[in-house]
Write an enzyme that holds these catalytic residues in place. Sequence first.
Site: not given
Length: 661
Positions: A479, A529, A532-533, A536
């Site tokens: 990231s 991840k 995380h996205n 986001e």
Amino acid sequence: MILKNLALVKLNLPCGGNLGWSRILIEKPFGANLQAARQLQSLLSLYFKEEQIYRIDHYLFKEIVQGIENFRFSNNLFENIWDNSTIDSIDLRLHEKIGVEDRGNFYDQVGALRDVGQNHLLSMLATLTMEYPSRGEADVRNSRAQILETLLPWRQETLIKNTFRAQYSGYKAIQGVGSDSNTETYFALKTELLAPKWKGVSITLEAGKRMAEVQKEIVLTLKHPKVCHLCEVGKHTPNRIVFRLEPKDEIVIHFWTKKPGFEQTLEERTFSFFLYEKQTKVQYVEEYAKVLYHAIHGNQSLFISQNEVEAQWKFTDPVIESWKKNLVPLSEYKADTTPHPEFLQNTVDAMNAKEKIKVSEIGMVGLGKMGANLARQLRSKGWKVFGFNRTSDVTKSLEPEGIIGTYSLEELANKLSKPRTIWLMTSYQAVDEVLNELVPFLEKGDTIIDGGNSPYKDSIRRAKELDSKGINFLDVGVSGGPDGALNGACIMVGGKKELYEAYEPLFRDLSVKDGYGYMGNAGAGHFVKMVHNGIEYGMMQSIGEGFEVLKKSPFFLNLYSVADLYNHSSVIASRLVGWLKEAYVKFGDNLDTDECCSGKVSQSGEGQWTIETAKELEVPVEIIEGAVEFRKKSQEKPSYTGQVISALRHQFGGHNAKTKE
């Protein structure tokens, strides 16, 4: 009764002045668990002030343990690098040749962990890792307590995997020991500290009776140097710093130097400092003389505070409880031998792996915005980087920057030193195709790292398939966008722990300070991840919606000024808000230049994967789901919210966000 009777004759009164002081010294163990320790403290508090209470851990009065504090804080030799940037692992061990002898009644109620692990070993660990105590004796105790509070909390998985207990044969025959005793005479624990300075440093604690030899010491193993002259010639192991309590008090630094003569080879040498050379030492006399001396003088810094006691029990209690439930069965070892738990051997294997793996050269497959910048960053830090891209012109364009171009996967594999390390930075759709072509050119011991945004289930599958061929695999979420790839990213790693540890120098070089970490087994890096996205997506959606409200307000707001103000210590200050401010500088409040920013927002899949995974786990994710749905609808109904999101994607990821499509 003792405390009550002391109070009845007024020996608890802190009279002071010429009449002297009243102080109580208490020997460990301080209770049998956290609850008992707190009950003891409540009882003590009825009769004594905290300034009167002196809890004894005689190991803090040993010269070599006190020498650790001076070794660190009285010199500038190591303290500036006394952290995870230099130190790889810490091993604390208290191996004794003697057995329980005539202490059967006491020892069988306590066991090795409560006898020396909950107190002595943790006190030494605190002294070794605490921050500099700048405000006198109270701060020393606070510093020790604060670092112990950062010990990694136990989970059932880690209790089973990283704790070990055993009893020596013949122990049950000792007078006072039950014939069905389940008491450990040896234990080993593997843990780590979550404090930023120590994150990632492996810590082992072990102690036992009737060991093969007396070995009471703390060993700090340093990381292998990035540039190591002559290390490839002959045997080479990492530097070590040893604080030894027995069989003799000494500090030993292990280092390598050129062997005298004509040959360019290394030999290991040591710097040694003996505290008791040519002197006879009577056990415990020195320590307890100091105990009495410091108690009389009212110096509490070497006595344990209640906060330290509680931190020690918080760490130890889950281990004891798991052993009572037999989550970790009691093993047996022969008297006068030393057990070797599997996880300690794994630590040795990981160290050996670090020596075998060449972490100074790498192949980069996929030289787009992210891959090219990762290659540039590694090149700037002294790595030898081989690059491959399907479009050969892209590869050729990077050669003037020191990237060694290769023009087929076979050429890449042939040029890399063995064992090879290859980082994939391709689209997730292309990974299997690349692997099918690349793997036939690889050998056992080679390592593939997938740094793209692959579905985590695919990563689990690929790890198994490659493992069957003897090829290592790590899945890595990256990231930070192209800027992070060039200047320091946030890196989330999944795969075998020992492999992650072997490749720590790589992740450290690619990340911002403390910006990398081990997430778990294969798939965990890409799973973290993915989430995380998804987060986001939700964060950008809320920023977009909020700024559309601001834009349509009756106050004719300057949106650049609002974004700038929000990013000065407000609750929502963030890199995202900072990027939006930069977008307003470049494109104006309307975000409607040719370059940026479209109200139609594209997506790359991770948000949808998060939603699907959440449904499998029966977790509602309305915000993320709404953000993904918005992007789909924006293709037909573009809006200012979409323009803000496009601006953010353009700023941090360089994504195409032209208004004219």
